[in-house]
Design a protein around this motif. Structure first.
Motif: not given
Length: 178
Positions: A116-125
Motif C-alpha cells: 500500500v503506497l499512500t499519502e497518509r496512514a495512521e494506525l487507529a490506536e
C-alpha cells in the motif's frame, strides 16, 4: 480411486483437497508451492512519504479502493488499484483485527504480498480522538467558508479534506468502541 474434491479458482488453477483445509502439493501462478491452506499468509507493507510501517504477516486485508472495498486473502490474483480519498484499512493476524486510516494512494497485490503506497496512514490506536475531532470541525468550517466566498470554484480539495477528517474520526471511534 481416491475420494477428493477439486477446487477451481477464478484463474482456473485446480487444487485437489482431502479433508478440511488440506492441499495436495500444488503451485500457484507464481510458482510458489502450497501444501496447506492454514500455512498460507500475506505480507502487508504500508508506505507513506514520511515513513514505512514495519512489514506484517497477516491472514486477510480489506482496503478502501476508489470504487469500494477490496478484500485480499492468500492466493489472490495480481491486482493494482487506486485507493479512495480516505478510508479504513483492516487486517487480521490470527484472531486480532487491526485498523488503520489511509488517504489516497495505490495498492498492489502480487503473489502473497500486498503493498500500500499512500499519502497518509495512521494506525487507529495512534489517532488522538480529540485532535481528530478538532480537525473535523476545522475542515467543516473551511468548506462552508469556501462555499460562501467562492461558489463557482472547484471545492474538491476542501471536500477531500473533510472526508479524510471524518474517516479519521470514525476509525478512532471504532477502535475505542471495541
Amino acid at each position: 480411486m481416491p475420494n477428493f474434491i477439486v477446487l477451481t479458482t477464478v484463474l482456473g488453477n485446480r487444487f485437489p483437497i482431502r479433508g478440511p483445509g488440506w492441499y495436495r502439493a500444488a503451485t500457484d501462478e507464481f510458482g510458489t508451492q502450497r501444501t496447506n491452506l492454514k500455512d498460507m499468509s500475506l505480507t502487508l507493507d504500508i508506505v507513506t512519504p514520511e515513513r514505512a510501517f514495519p512489514s506484517q504477516t497477516v491472514d486477510e486485508v480489506v482496503l478502501p479502493a476508489l470504487d469500494g472495498e477490496i478484500g485480499v486473502l492468500p492466493g489472490h490474483a495480481a491486482l493494482m488499484s487506486q485507493l479512495g480519498v480516505a478510508g479504513l484499512l483492516t487486517y487480521r493476524q490470527g484472531g486480532k483485527e487491526t485498523l488503520a486510516f489511509v488517504a489516497q494512494g495505490f495498492v498492489e497485490v502480487l503473489g502473497n504480498r500486498v503493498t500500500v503506497l499512500t499519502e497518509r496512514a495512521e494506525l487507529a490506536e495512534d489517532i488522538d480522538i480529540e485532535e481528530a475531532r478538532t480537525r473535523l470541525r476545522e475542515a467543516e468550517l473551511a468548506l462552508r467558508k469556501a462555499e460562501a466566498e467562492r461558489p463557482d470554484e472547484d471545492l474538491s480539495r476542501f471536500r477531500a479534506e473533510l472526508e479524510a477528517a471524518l474517516v479519521r474520526v470514525k476509525t478512532a471511534e471504532r477502535y475505542l468502541s471495541r
